[in-house]
Motif scaffolding. Structure first.
Motif, PDB file in Angstrom:
ATOM      1  N   LEU A 101      85.667 -12.209  40.477  1.00  0.00           N
ATOM      2  CA  LEU A 101      84.275 -12.580  40.207  1.00  0.00           C
ATOM      3  C   LEU A 101      83.902 -13.644  41.214  1.00  0.00           C
ATOM      4  CD1 LEU A 101      84.301 -13.015  36.299  1.00  0.00           C
ATOM      5  CD2 LEU A 101      83.761 -10.960  37.633  1.00  0.00           C
ATOM      6  N   HIS A 102      82.819 -13.420  41.950  1.00  0.00           N
ATOM      7  CA  HIS A 102      82.414 -14.370  42.991  1.00  0.00           C
ATOM      8  C   HIS A 102      80.923 -14.616  42.896  1.00  0.00           C
ATOM      9  CE1 HIS A 102      82.162 -16.333  46.900  1.00  0.00           C
ATOM     10  NE2 HIS A 102      83.487 -16.440  46.822  1.00  0.00           N
ATOM     11  N   GLY A 103      80.532 -15.809  42.427  1.00  0.00           N
ATOM     12  CA  GLY A 103      79.125 -16.200  42.399  1.00  0.00           C
ATOM     13  C   GLY A 103      78.239 -15.273  41.592  1.00  0.00           C
ATOM     14  N   CYS A 104      78.696 -14.811  40.425  1.00  0.00           N
ATOM     15  CA  CYS A 104      77.953 -13.818  39.643  1.00  0.00           C
ATOM     16  C   CYS A 104      77.774 -14.285  38.202  1.00  0.00           C
ATOM     17  CB  CYS A 104      78.689 -12.481  39.677  1.00  0.00           C
ATOM     18  SG  CYS A 104      80.364 -12.570  39.026  1.00  0.00           S
ATOM     19  N   THR A 105      77.019 -13.493  37.425  1.00  0.00           N
ATOM     20  CA  THR A 105      76.772 -13.789  36.014  1.00  0.00           C
ATOM     21  C   THR A 105      77.138 -12.572  35.184  1.00  0.00           C
ATOM     22  OG1 THR A 105      74.985 -15.326  36.533  1.00  0.00           O
ATOM     23  CG2 THR A 105      74.994 -14.383  34.311  1.00  0.00           C
ATOM     24  N   ILE A 106      77.953 -12.831  34.145  1.00  0.00           N
ATOM     25  CA  ILE A 106      78.349 -11.785  33.207  1.00  0.00           C
ATOM     26  C   ILE A 106      77.822 -12.219  31.832  1.00  0.00           C
ATOM     27  CG2 ILE A 106      80.244 -10.414  32.281  1.00  0.00           C
ATOM     28  CD1 ILE A 106      80.050 -10.432  35.417  1.00  0.00           C
ATOM     29  N   LYS A 107      76.922 -11.421  31.281  1.00  0.00           N
ATOM     30  CA  LYS A 107      76.264 -11.794  30.032  1.00  0.00           C
ATOM     31  C   LYS A 107      77.124 -11.451  28.808  1.00  0.00           C
ATOM     32  CE  LYS A 107      72.310 -13.213  31.863  1.00  0.00           C
ATOM     33  NZ  LYS A 107      70.972 -13.268  31.342  1.00  0.00           N
ATOM     34  N   LYS A 108      76.737 -12.033  27.697  1.00  0.00           N
ATOM     35  CA  LYS A 108      77.456 -11.985  26.425  1.00  0.00           C
ATOM     36  C   LYS A 108      77.922 -10.576  26.047  1.00  0.00           C
ATOM     37  CE  LYS A 108      76.931 -13.190  21.594  1.00  0.00           C
ATOM     38  NZ  LYS A 108      76.127 -13.841  20.581  1.00  0.00           N
ATOM     39  N   GLY A 109      79.187 -10.529  25.605  1.00  0.00           N
ATOM     40  CA  GLY A 109      79.722  -9.301  25.029  1.00  0.00           C
ATOM     41  C   GLY A 109      80.028  -8.186  26.002  1.00  0.00           C
ATOM     42  N   SER A 110      80.040  -8.468  27.286  1.00  0.00           N
ATOM     43  CA  SER A 110      80.344  -7.436  28.271  1.00  0.00           C
ATOM     44  C   SER A 110      81.843  -7.351  28.520  1.00  0.00           C
ATOM     45  CB  SER A 110      79.620  -7.719  29.589  1.00  0.00           C
ATOM     46  OG  SER A 110      78.236  -7.550  29.429  1.00  0.00           O
ATOM     47  N   MET A 111      82.254  -6.274  29.186  1.00  0.00           N
ATOM     48  CA  MET A 111      83.646  -6.109  29.582  1.00  0.00           C
ATOM     49  C   MET A 111      83.688  -5.678  31.043  1.00  0.00           C
ATOM     50  SD  MET A 111      86.625  -3.545  28.195  1.00  0.00           S
ATOM     51  CE  MET A 111      86.689  -4.271  26.575  1.00  0.00           C
ATOM     52  N   ILE A 112      84.565  -6.340  31.800  1.00  0.00           N
ATOM     53  CA  ILE A 112      84.764  -6.015  33.206  1.00  0.00           C
ATOM     54  C   ILE A 112      86.137  -5.370  33.338  1.00  0.00           C
ATOM     55  CG2 ILE A 112      84.752  -6.905  35.559  1.00  0.00           C
ATOM     56  CD1 ILE A 112      82.101  -7.352  33.878  1.00  0.00           C
ATOM     57  N   GLY A 113      86.172  -4.119  33.776  1.00  0.00           N
ATOM     58  CA  GLY A 113      87.421  -3.364  33.857  1.00  0.00           C
ATOM     59  C   GLY A 113      88.352  -3.854  34.946  1.00  0.00           C
ATOM     60  N   MET A 114      89.621  -3.553  34.757  1.00  0.00           N
ATOM     61  CA  MET A 114      90.684  -3.980  35.669  1.00  0.00           C
ATOM     62  C   MET A 114      90.358  -3.643  37.122  1.00  0.00           C
ATOM     63  SD  MET A 114      94.093  -2.873  33.569  1.00  0.00           S
ATOM     64  CE  MET A 114      93.578  -1.193  33.282  1.00  0.00           C
ATOM     65  N   GLY A 115      90.671  -4.593  37.997  1.00  0.00           N
ATOM     66  CA  GLY A 115      90.551  -4.359  39.428  1.00  0.00           C
ATOM     67  C   GLY A 115      89.136  -4.305  39.966  1.00  0.00           C
ATOM     68  N   SER A 116      88.156  -4.661  39.174  1.00  0.00           N
ATOM     69  CA  SER A 116      86.767  -4.652  39.642  1.00  0.00           C
ATOM     70  C   SER A 116      86.460  -5.897  40.458  1.00  0.00           C
ATOM     71  CB  SER A 116      85.803  -4.587  38.451  1.00  0.00           C
ATOM     72  OG  SER A 116      85.939  -3.356  37.778  1.00  0.00           O
ATOM     73  N   THR A 117      85.443  -5.786  41.303  1.00  0.00           N
ATOM     74  CA  THR A 117      84.955  -6.909  42.101  1.00  0.00           C
ATOM     75  C   THR A 117      83.458  -7.021  41.888  1.00  0.00           C
ATOM     76  OG1 THR A 117      86.662  -6.577  43.777  1.00  0.00           O
ATOM     77  CG2 THR A 117      84.711  -7.820  44.448  1.00  0.00           C
ATOM     78  N   ILE A 118      83.015  -8.250  41.566  1.00  0.00           N
ATOM     79  CA  ILE A 118      81.586  -8.499  41.362  1.00  0.00           C
ATOM     80  C   ILE A 118      81.188  -9.650  42.275  1.00  0.00           C
ATOM     81  CG2 ILE A 118      79.783  -9.036  39.691  1.00  0.00           C
ATOM     82  CD1 ILE A 118      81.556  -7.806  37.550  1.00  0.00           C
ATOM     83  N   LEU A 119      80.210  -9.406  43.140  1.00  0.00           N
ATOM     84  CA  LEU A 119      79.883 -10.332  44.224  1.00  0.00           C
ATOM     85  C   LEU A 119      78.662 -11.200  43.929  1.00  0.00           C
ATOM     86  CD1 LEU A 119      80.620  -7.930  47.210  1.00  0.00           C
ATOM     87  CD2 LEU A 119      82.100  -9.718  46.252  1.00  0.00           C
ATOM     88  N   LEU A 138      79.569  -2.426  30.170  1.00  0.00           N
ATOM     89  CA  LEU A 138      80.948  -2.144  30.542  1.00  0.00           C
ATOM     90  C   LEU A 138      80.994  -1.758  32.011  1.00  0.00           C
ATOM     91  CD1 LEU A 138      83.948  -1.508  30.032  1.00  0.00           C
ATOM     92  CD2 LEU A 138      83.221   0.728  29.145  1.00  0.00           C
ATOM     93  N   VAL A 139      81.753  -2.534  32.788  1.00  0.00           N
ATOM     94  CA  VAL A 139      82.000  -2.200  34.191  1.00  0.00           C
ATOM     95  C   VAL A 139      83.351  -1.490  34.234  1.00  0.00           C
ATOM     96  CG1 VAL A 139      82.389  -3.114  36.510  1.00  0.00           C
ATOM     97  CG2 VAL A 139      80.652  -4.156  35.023  1.00  0.00           C
ATOM     98  N   ALA A 140      83.364  -0.246  34.683  1.00  0.00           N
ATOM     99  CA  ALA A 140      84.591   0.555  34.703  1.00  0.00           C
ATOM    100  C   ALA A 140      85.610  -0.031  35.677  1.00  0.00           C
ATOM    101  CB  ALA A 140      84.255   1.997  35.091  1.00  0.00           C
ATOM    102  N   ALA A 141      86.867   0.230  35.400  1.00  0.00           N
ATOM    103  CA  ALA A 141      87.955  -0.250  36.243  1.00  0.00           C
ATOM    104  C   ALA A 141      87.729   0.166  37.700  1.00  0.00           C
ATOM    105  CB  ALA A 141      89.285   0.301  35.744  1.00  0.00           C
ATOM    106  N   GLY A 142      88.029  -0.777  38.607  1.00  0.00           N
ATOM    107  CA  GLY A 142      87.962  -0.492  40.035  1.00  0.00           C
ATOM    108  C   GLY A 142      86.574  -0.453  40.632  1.00  0.00           C
ATOM    109  N   SER A 143      85.574  -0.864  39.902  1.00  0.00           N
ATOM    110  CA  SER A 143      84.205  -0.809  40.410  1.00  0.00           C
ATOM    111  C   SER A 143      83.908  -1.962  41.356  1.00  0.00           C
ATOM    112  CB  SER A 143      83.207  -0.856  39.244  1.00  0.00           C
ATOM    113  OG  SER A 143      83.324   0.306  38.450  1.00  0.00           O
ATOM    114  N   LEU A 144      82.980  -1.728  42.264  1.00  0.00           N
ATOM    115  CA  LEU A 144      82.496  -2.759  43.185  1.00  0.00           C
ATOM    116  C   LEU A 144      81.017  -2.972  42.920  1.00  0.00           C
ATOM    117  CD1 LEU A 144      82.615  -4.655  45.637  1.00  0.00           C
ATOM    118  CD2 LEU A 144      82.125  -2.639  47.062  1.00  0.00           C
TER     119      LEU A 144
END
Length: 176
Positions: free
Chosen positions: A85-103, A113-119
């Protein structure tokens, strides 16, 4: 585990679990009941990092900021293993899947829900209660009410698991 950076130091709420090997540096605020798992790094040296109540940051995750661009992880969020996670916002009750990158500048709205491995590329803004997938990521579909509820129960399970780890493997956290 906890490190000051210049005049900035981490602050922890009640019943926080920080696993062995985790590094929390600088301007990092961790809410009540949150957990930071094994070998994760949260580096708030040039902006702030906020981890909400009951959120879990799973093993090997890296959270960093950009100049004047904080990271905000709201309450009841699950961040999977090896996420960046880099300089981003994840709102309440969300899930970020394994190996994802959020810029930088990206926003994941509530209960998504952000699926595993997502960019998630810079400045992307996704609506609430959706499945986000791919590289670059896009909305695939809306989540069902049952799926949104599963995101909440995952956060609840991690709170319980953190309590068990804390009780069975207590590590001292020193005050600054």
């Amino acid at each position: 585990m906890l490190y000051s950076y210049m005049d900035k130091k981490p602050s922890l709420g009640k019943d926080v679990f920080i696993a062995d090997g985790a590094k929390i540096i600088g301007d990092v605020h961790i809410g009540d009941g949150a957990s930071i798992w094994y070998n994760s790094v949260l580096r708030g040296d040039i902006a702030s990092i906020y981890i909400g109540k009951r959120s879990n940051i799973q093993d090997l995750t890296v959270i960093h900021v950009n100049t004047n661009v904080s990271v905000v992880v709201e309450d009841d969020v699950s961040v999977g293993h090896s996420v960046t996670l880099h300089g981003c916002t994840i709102k309440k009750g969300s899930m970020i899947g394994m190996g994802s990158t959020i810029l930088n500048g990206a926003i994941i709205e509530e209960g998504s829900l952000v699926a595993a491995g997502s960019l998630i590329t810079e400045n992307k803004h996704f609506p609430p209660h959706v499945l986000i997938m791919g590289s670059p990521a896009k909305v695939v579909r809306e989540l069902t009410p049952e799926e949104v509820n599963t995101l909440k129960t995952t956060a609840d399970r991690y709170c319980q698991r953190a309590q068990e780890h804390r009780e069975n493997n207590p590590l001292p956290i020193t005050d600054f």
